[in-house]
Design a protein around this motif. Structure first.
Motif, PDB file in Angstrom:
ATOM      1  N   GLN A 197       0.543  -1.054  -0.141  1.00 29.96           N
ATOM      2  CA  GLN A 197       0.146  -0.185  -0.023  1.00 29.96           C
ATOM      3  C   GLN A 197       0.934   1.193  -0.086  1.00 29.96           C
ATOM      4  O   GLN A 197       0.256   2.395   0.097  1.00 29.96           O
ATOM      5  CB  GLN A 197      -0.836  -0.004   1.294  1.00 29.96           C
ATOM      6  CG  GLN A 197      -2.071  -1.143   1.299  1.00 29.96           C
ATOM      7  CD  GLN A 197      -2.818  -1.189   2.477  1.00 29.96           C
ATOM      8  OE1 GLN A 197      -2.846  -0.182   3.190  1.00 29.96           O
ATOM      9  NE2 GLN A 197      -3.313  -2.503   2.716  1.00 29.96           N
TER      10      GLN A 197
ATOM     11  N   PRO B  21     -11.375  -0.654  -0.027  1.00 31.08           N
ATOM     12  CA  PRO B  21     -12.410   0.259  -0.213  1.00 31.08           C
ATOM     13  C   PRO B  21     -11.866   1.472  -0.950  1.00 31.08           C
ATOM     14  O   PRO B  21     -10.849   1.811  -1.237  1.00 31.08           O
ATOM     15  CB  PRO B  21     -12.089   0.772   1.366  1.00 31.08           C
ATOM     16  CG  PRO B  21     -11.524  -0.333   2.226  1.00 31.08           C
ATOM     17  CD  PRO B  21     -10.612  -1.066   1.194  1.00 31.08           C
ATOM     18  N   LYS B  22     -12.897   2.271  -1.499  1.00 33.32           N
ATOM     19  CA  LYS B  22     -12.586   3.096  -2.573  1.00 33.32           C
ATOM     20  C   LYS B  22     -11.751   4.348  -2.070  1.00 33.32           C
ATOM     21  O   LYS B  22     -10.835   4.932  -2.785  1.00 33.32           O
ATOM     22  CB  LYS B  22     -14.005   3.779  -2.876  1.00 33.32           C
ATOM     23  CG  LYS B  22     -13.814   4.930  -4.085  1.00 33.32           C
ATOM     24  CD  LYS B  22     -15.065   5.453  -4.488  1.00 33.32           C
ATOM     25  CE  LYS B  22     -14.877   6.584  -5.509  1.00 33.32           C
ATOM     26  NZ  LYS B  22     -14.133   7.710  -5.330  1.00 33.32           N
ATOM     27  N   GLU B  23     -11.784   4.823  -0.763  1.00 40.33           N
ATOM     28  CA  GLU B  23     -10.832   5.978  -0.428  1.00 40.33           C
ATOM     29  C   GLU B  23      -9.725   5.452  -0.113  1.00 40.33           C
ATOM     30  O   GLU B  23      -8.538   6.258  -0.586  1.00 40.33           O
ATOM     31  CB  GLU B  23     -11.385   6.167   1.082  1.00 40.33           C
ATOM     32  CG  GLU B  23     -11.438   5.361   2.069  1.00 40.33           C
ATOM     33  CD  GLU B  23     -12.881   4.672   2.354  1.00 40.33           C
ATOM     34  OE1 GLU B  23     -13.131   3.992   3.362  1.00 40.33           O
ATOM     35  OE2 GLU B  23     -13.506   4.500   1.469  1.00 40.33           O
ATOM     36  N   GLN B  24      -9.241   4.044  -0.009  1.00 35.00           N
ATOM     37  CA  GLN B  24      -8.033   3.337   0.086  1.00 35.00           C
ATOM     38  C   GLN B  24      -7.599   3.545  -1.247  1.00 35.00           C
ATOM     39  O   GLN B  24      -6.242   3.820  -1.453  1.00 35.00           O
ATOM     40  CB  GLN B  24      -8.135   2.256   0.760  1.00 35.00           C
ATOM     41  CG  GLN B  24      -6.674   1.571   1.055  1.00 35.00           C
ATOM     42  CD  GLN B  24      -6.689   0.157   1.972  1.00 35.00           C
ATOM     43  OE1 GLN B  24      -7.362  -0.692   1.379  1.00 35.00           O
ATOM     44  NE2 GLN B  24      -6.131   0.040   2.852  1.00 35.00           N
TER      45      GLN B  24
ATOM     46  N   ASP C 208      -8.457   5.185  -3.882  1.00 39.24           N
ATOM     47  CA  ASP C 208      -8.093   6.818  -4.014  1.00 39.24           C
ATOM     48  C   ASP C 208      -6.826   7.347  -3.654  1.00 39.24           C
ATOM     49  O   ASP C 208      -5.876   8.024  -4.425  1.00 39.24           O
ATOM     50  CB  ASP C 208      -9.167   7.653  -3.830  1.00 39.24           C
ATOM     51  CG  ASP C 208     -10.385   7.427  -4.491  1.00 39.24           C
ATOM     52  OD1 ASP C 208     -10.324   6.808  -5.496  1.00 39.24           O
ATOM     53  OD2 ASP C 208     -11.642   7.892  -4.068  1.00 39.24           O
ATOM     54  N   ALA C 209      -6.461   6.876  -2.495  1.00 37.21           N
ATOM     55  CA  ALA C 209      -5.254   7.470  -1.616  1.00 37.21           C
ATOM     56  C   ALA C 209      -4.047   6.802  -2.609  1.00 37.21           C
ATOM     57  O   ALA C 209      -2.946   7.390  -2.629  1.00 37.21           O
ATOM     58  CB  ALA C 209      -5.046   7.094  -0.533  1.00 37.21           C
ATOM     59  N   TRP C 210      -4.190   5.585  -2.705  1.00 37.90           N
ATOM     60  CA  TRP C 210      -2.900   4.765  -3.358  1.00 37.90           C
ATOM     61  C   TRP C 210      -2.615   5.378  -4.768  1.00 37.90           C
ATOM     62  O   TRP C 210      -1.647   5.596  -5.168  1.00 37.90           O
ATOM     63  CB  TRP C 210      -3.290   3.298  -3.563  1.00 37.90           C
ATOM     64  CG  TRP C 210      -3.519   2.389  -2.238  1.00 37.90           C
ATOM     65  CD1 TRP C 210      -3.240   3.141  -1.112  1.00 37.90           C
ATOM     66  CD2 TRP C 210      -3.973   1.204  -2.337  1.00 37.90           C
ATOM     67  NE1 TRP C 210      -3.336   1.798  -0.132  1.00 37.90           N
ATOM     68  CE2 TRP C 210      -3.760   0.721  -1.071  1.00 37.90           C
ATOM     69  CE3 TRP C 210      -4.474   0.286  -3.223  1.00 37.90           C
ATOM     70  CZ2 TRP C 210      -4.454  -0.381  -0.554  1.00 37.90           C
ATOM     71  CZ3 TRP C 210      -4.734  -0.916  -3.094  1.00 37.90           C
ATOM     72  CH2 TRP C 210      -4.803  -1.355  -1.552  1.00 37.90           C
ATOM     73  N   THR C 211      -3.780   5.659  -5.454  1.00 42.65           N
ATOM     74  CA  THR C 211      -3.973   6.144  -7.060  1.00 42.65           C
ATOM     75  C   THR C 211      -3.046   7.441  -7.023  1.00 42.65           C
ATOM     76  O   THR C 211      -2.068   7.759  -7.560  1.00 42.65           O
ATOM     77  CB  THR C 211      -5.119   6.267  -7.457  1.00 42.65           C
ATOM     78  OG1 THR C 211      -5.856   5.046  -7.367  1.00 42.65           O
ATOM     79  CG2 THR C 211      -4.891   6.956  -8.818  1.00 42.65           C
ATOM     80  N   LYS C 212      -3.488   8.389  -5.777  1.00 42.58           N
ATOM     81  CA  LYS C 212      -2.936   9.812  -5.719  1.00 42.58           C
ATOM     82  C   LYS C 212      -1.398   9.674  -5.372  1.00 42.58           C
ATOM     83  O   LYS C 212      -0.708  10.609  -6.196  1.00 42.58           O
ATOM     84  CB  LYS C 212      -3.673  10.768  -4.631  1.00 42.58           C
ATOM     85  CG  LYS C 212      -3.261  12.060  -4.610  1.00 42.58           C
ATOM     86  CD  LYS C 212      -3.723  12.767  -3.484  1.00 42.58           C
ATOM     87  CE  LYS C 212      -3.445  14.435  -3.460  1.00 42.58           C
ATOM     88  NZ  LYS C 212      -1.990  14.514  -3.567  1.00 42.58           N
TER      89      LYS C 212
END
Length: 217
Positions: A70, A104-107, A109-113
């Motif tokens: 992650q 989870p989507k927020e996770q 999104d954080a990885w993607t950013k």
């Protein structure tokens, strides 16, 4: 000719160590040495390939659970602290796997950013090796990553993994088909490598390509 490599041992012949996991850009090590990053879908075999490259089975964590990586995980040859005045000749970076729908989507999104920011803002990043599972070939989310790397103007090269899991006679055809799929991607290096961490095949070729990429020849 002076190569810039430590003279006492070849680059991949010395011990390597994990120096830090980077959950956000502010935790990145100081820029300085060239960096080589590894990207790929979750469970493509990134950790196994990194371990095989440096001859250290327990260096990068391997798991049967997709999506475990992650953070941006940094590995360097042993003997370097990663501090500003003590930098290694290069670093290997294990990037978070993509395409893991159950996170989870927020996770996600954080990885993607984190990954996008790293690709856009790291001047010392010399190339991204995008790993493709030879049993499945290039998928839609792989192609999305190719497009992202094109837009970021980051050189990348495709590496087939787990070639021991398919018929040997099919490997050249798969390499050719994979090369054709990236032919129109401007940042893609026009050569596909085939590897097997289990059988140690293709590793010398990948090591040689990395050394050329960072300019140590």
């Amino acid at each position: 000719m002076t190569t810039g490599l430590p003279q006492e041992k070849p680059l991949f012949g010395r011990p390597w160590i994990f120096i830090r996991g980077v959950p956000a850009m502010k935790f990145l090590p100081p820029e300085g040495p060239p960096e080589i990053a590894f990207a790929g879908r979750s469970n493509v075999g990134k950790s196994s390939l990194i371990n095989a490259l440096v001859g250290h089975k327990g260096l990068a964590r391997t798991s049967n659970t997709p999506g475990r990586t992650q953070e941006l995980n940094y590995f360097v040859p042993d003997g370097y602290s990663g501090q500003e005045n003590d930098l290694p000749p290069m670093a290997l970076v294990d990037m978070p796997g993509y395409g893991y729908a159950q996170a989870p989507k927020e996770q996600v999104d954080a990885w993607t950013k984190l990954v996008f920011d790293y690709l856009r803002g790291r001047a010392t990043l010399k190339r991204v090796y995008v790993l493709i599972d030879s049993r499945h070939g290039v998928k839609k989310n792989d192609d999305e990553v190719f497009t992202l790397l094109d837009k970021a103007a980051i050189s990348y090269q495709l590496v087939l993994t787990k070639t021991d899991k398919i018929k040997e006679a099919g490997v050249p055809r798969l390499m050719s088909e994979t090369l054709e799929k990236i032919r129109k991607h401007p940042a893609a290096y026009p050569e596909v490598l085939a590897t097997s961490s289990e059988k140690s095949s293709g590793l010398d070729e990948l090591r040689a390509e990395i050394v050329r990429t960072v300019g140590y020849v």
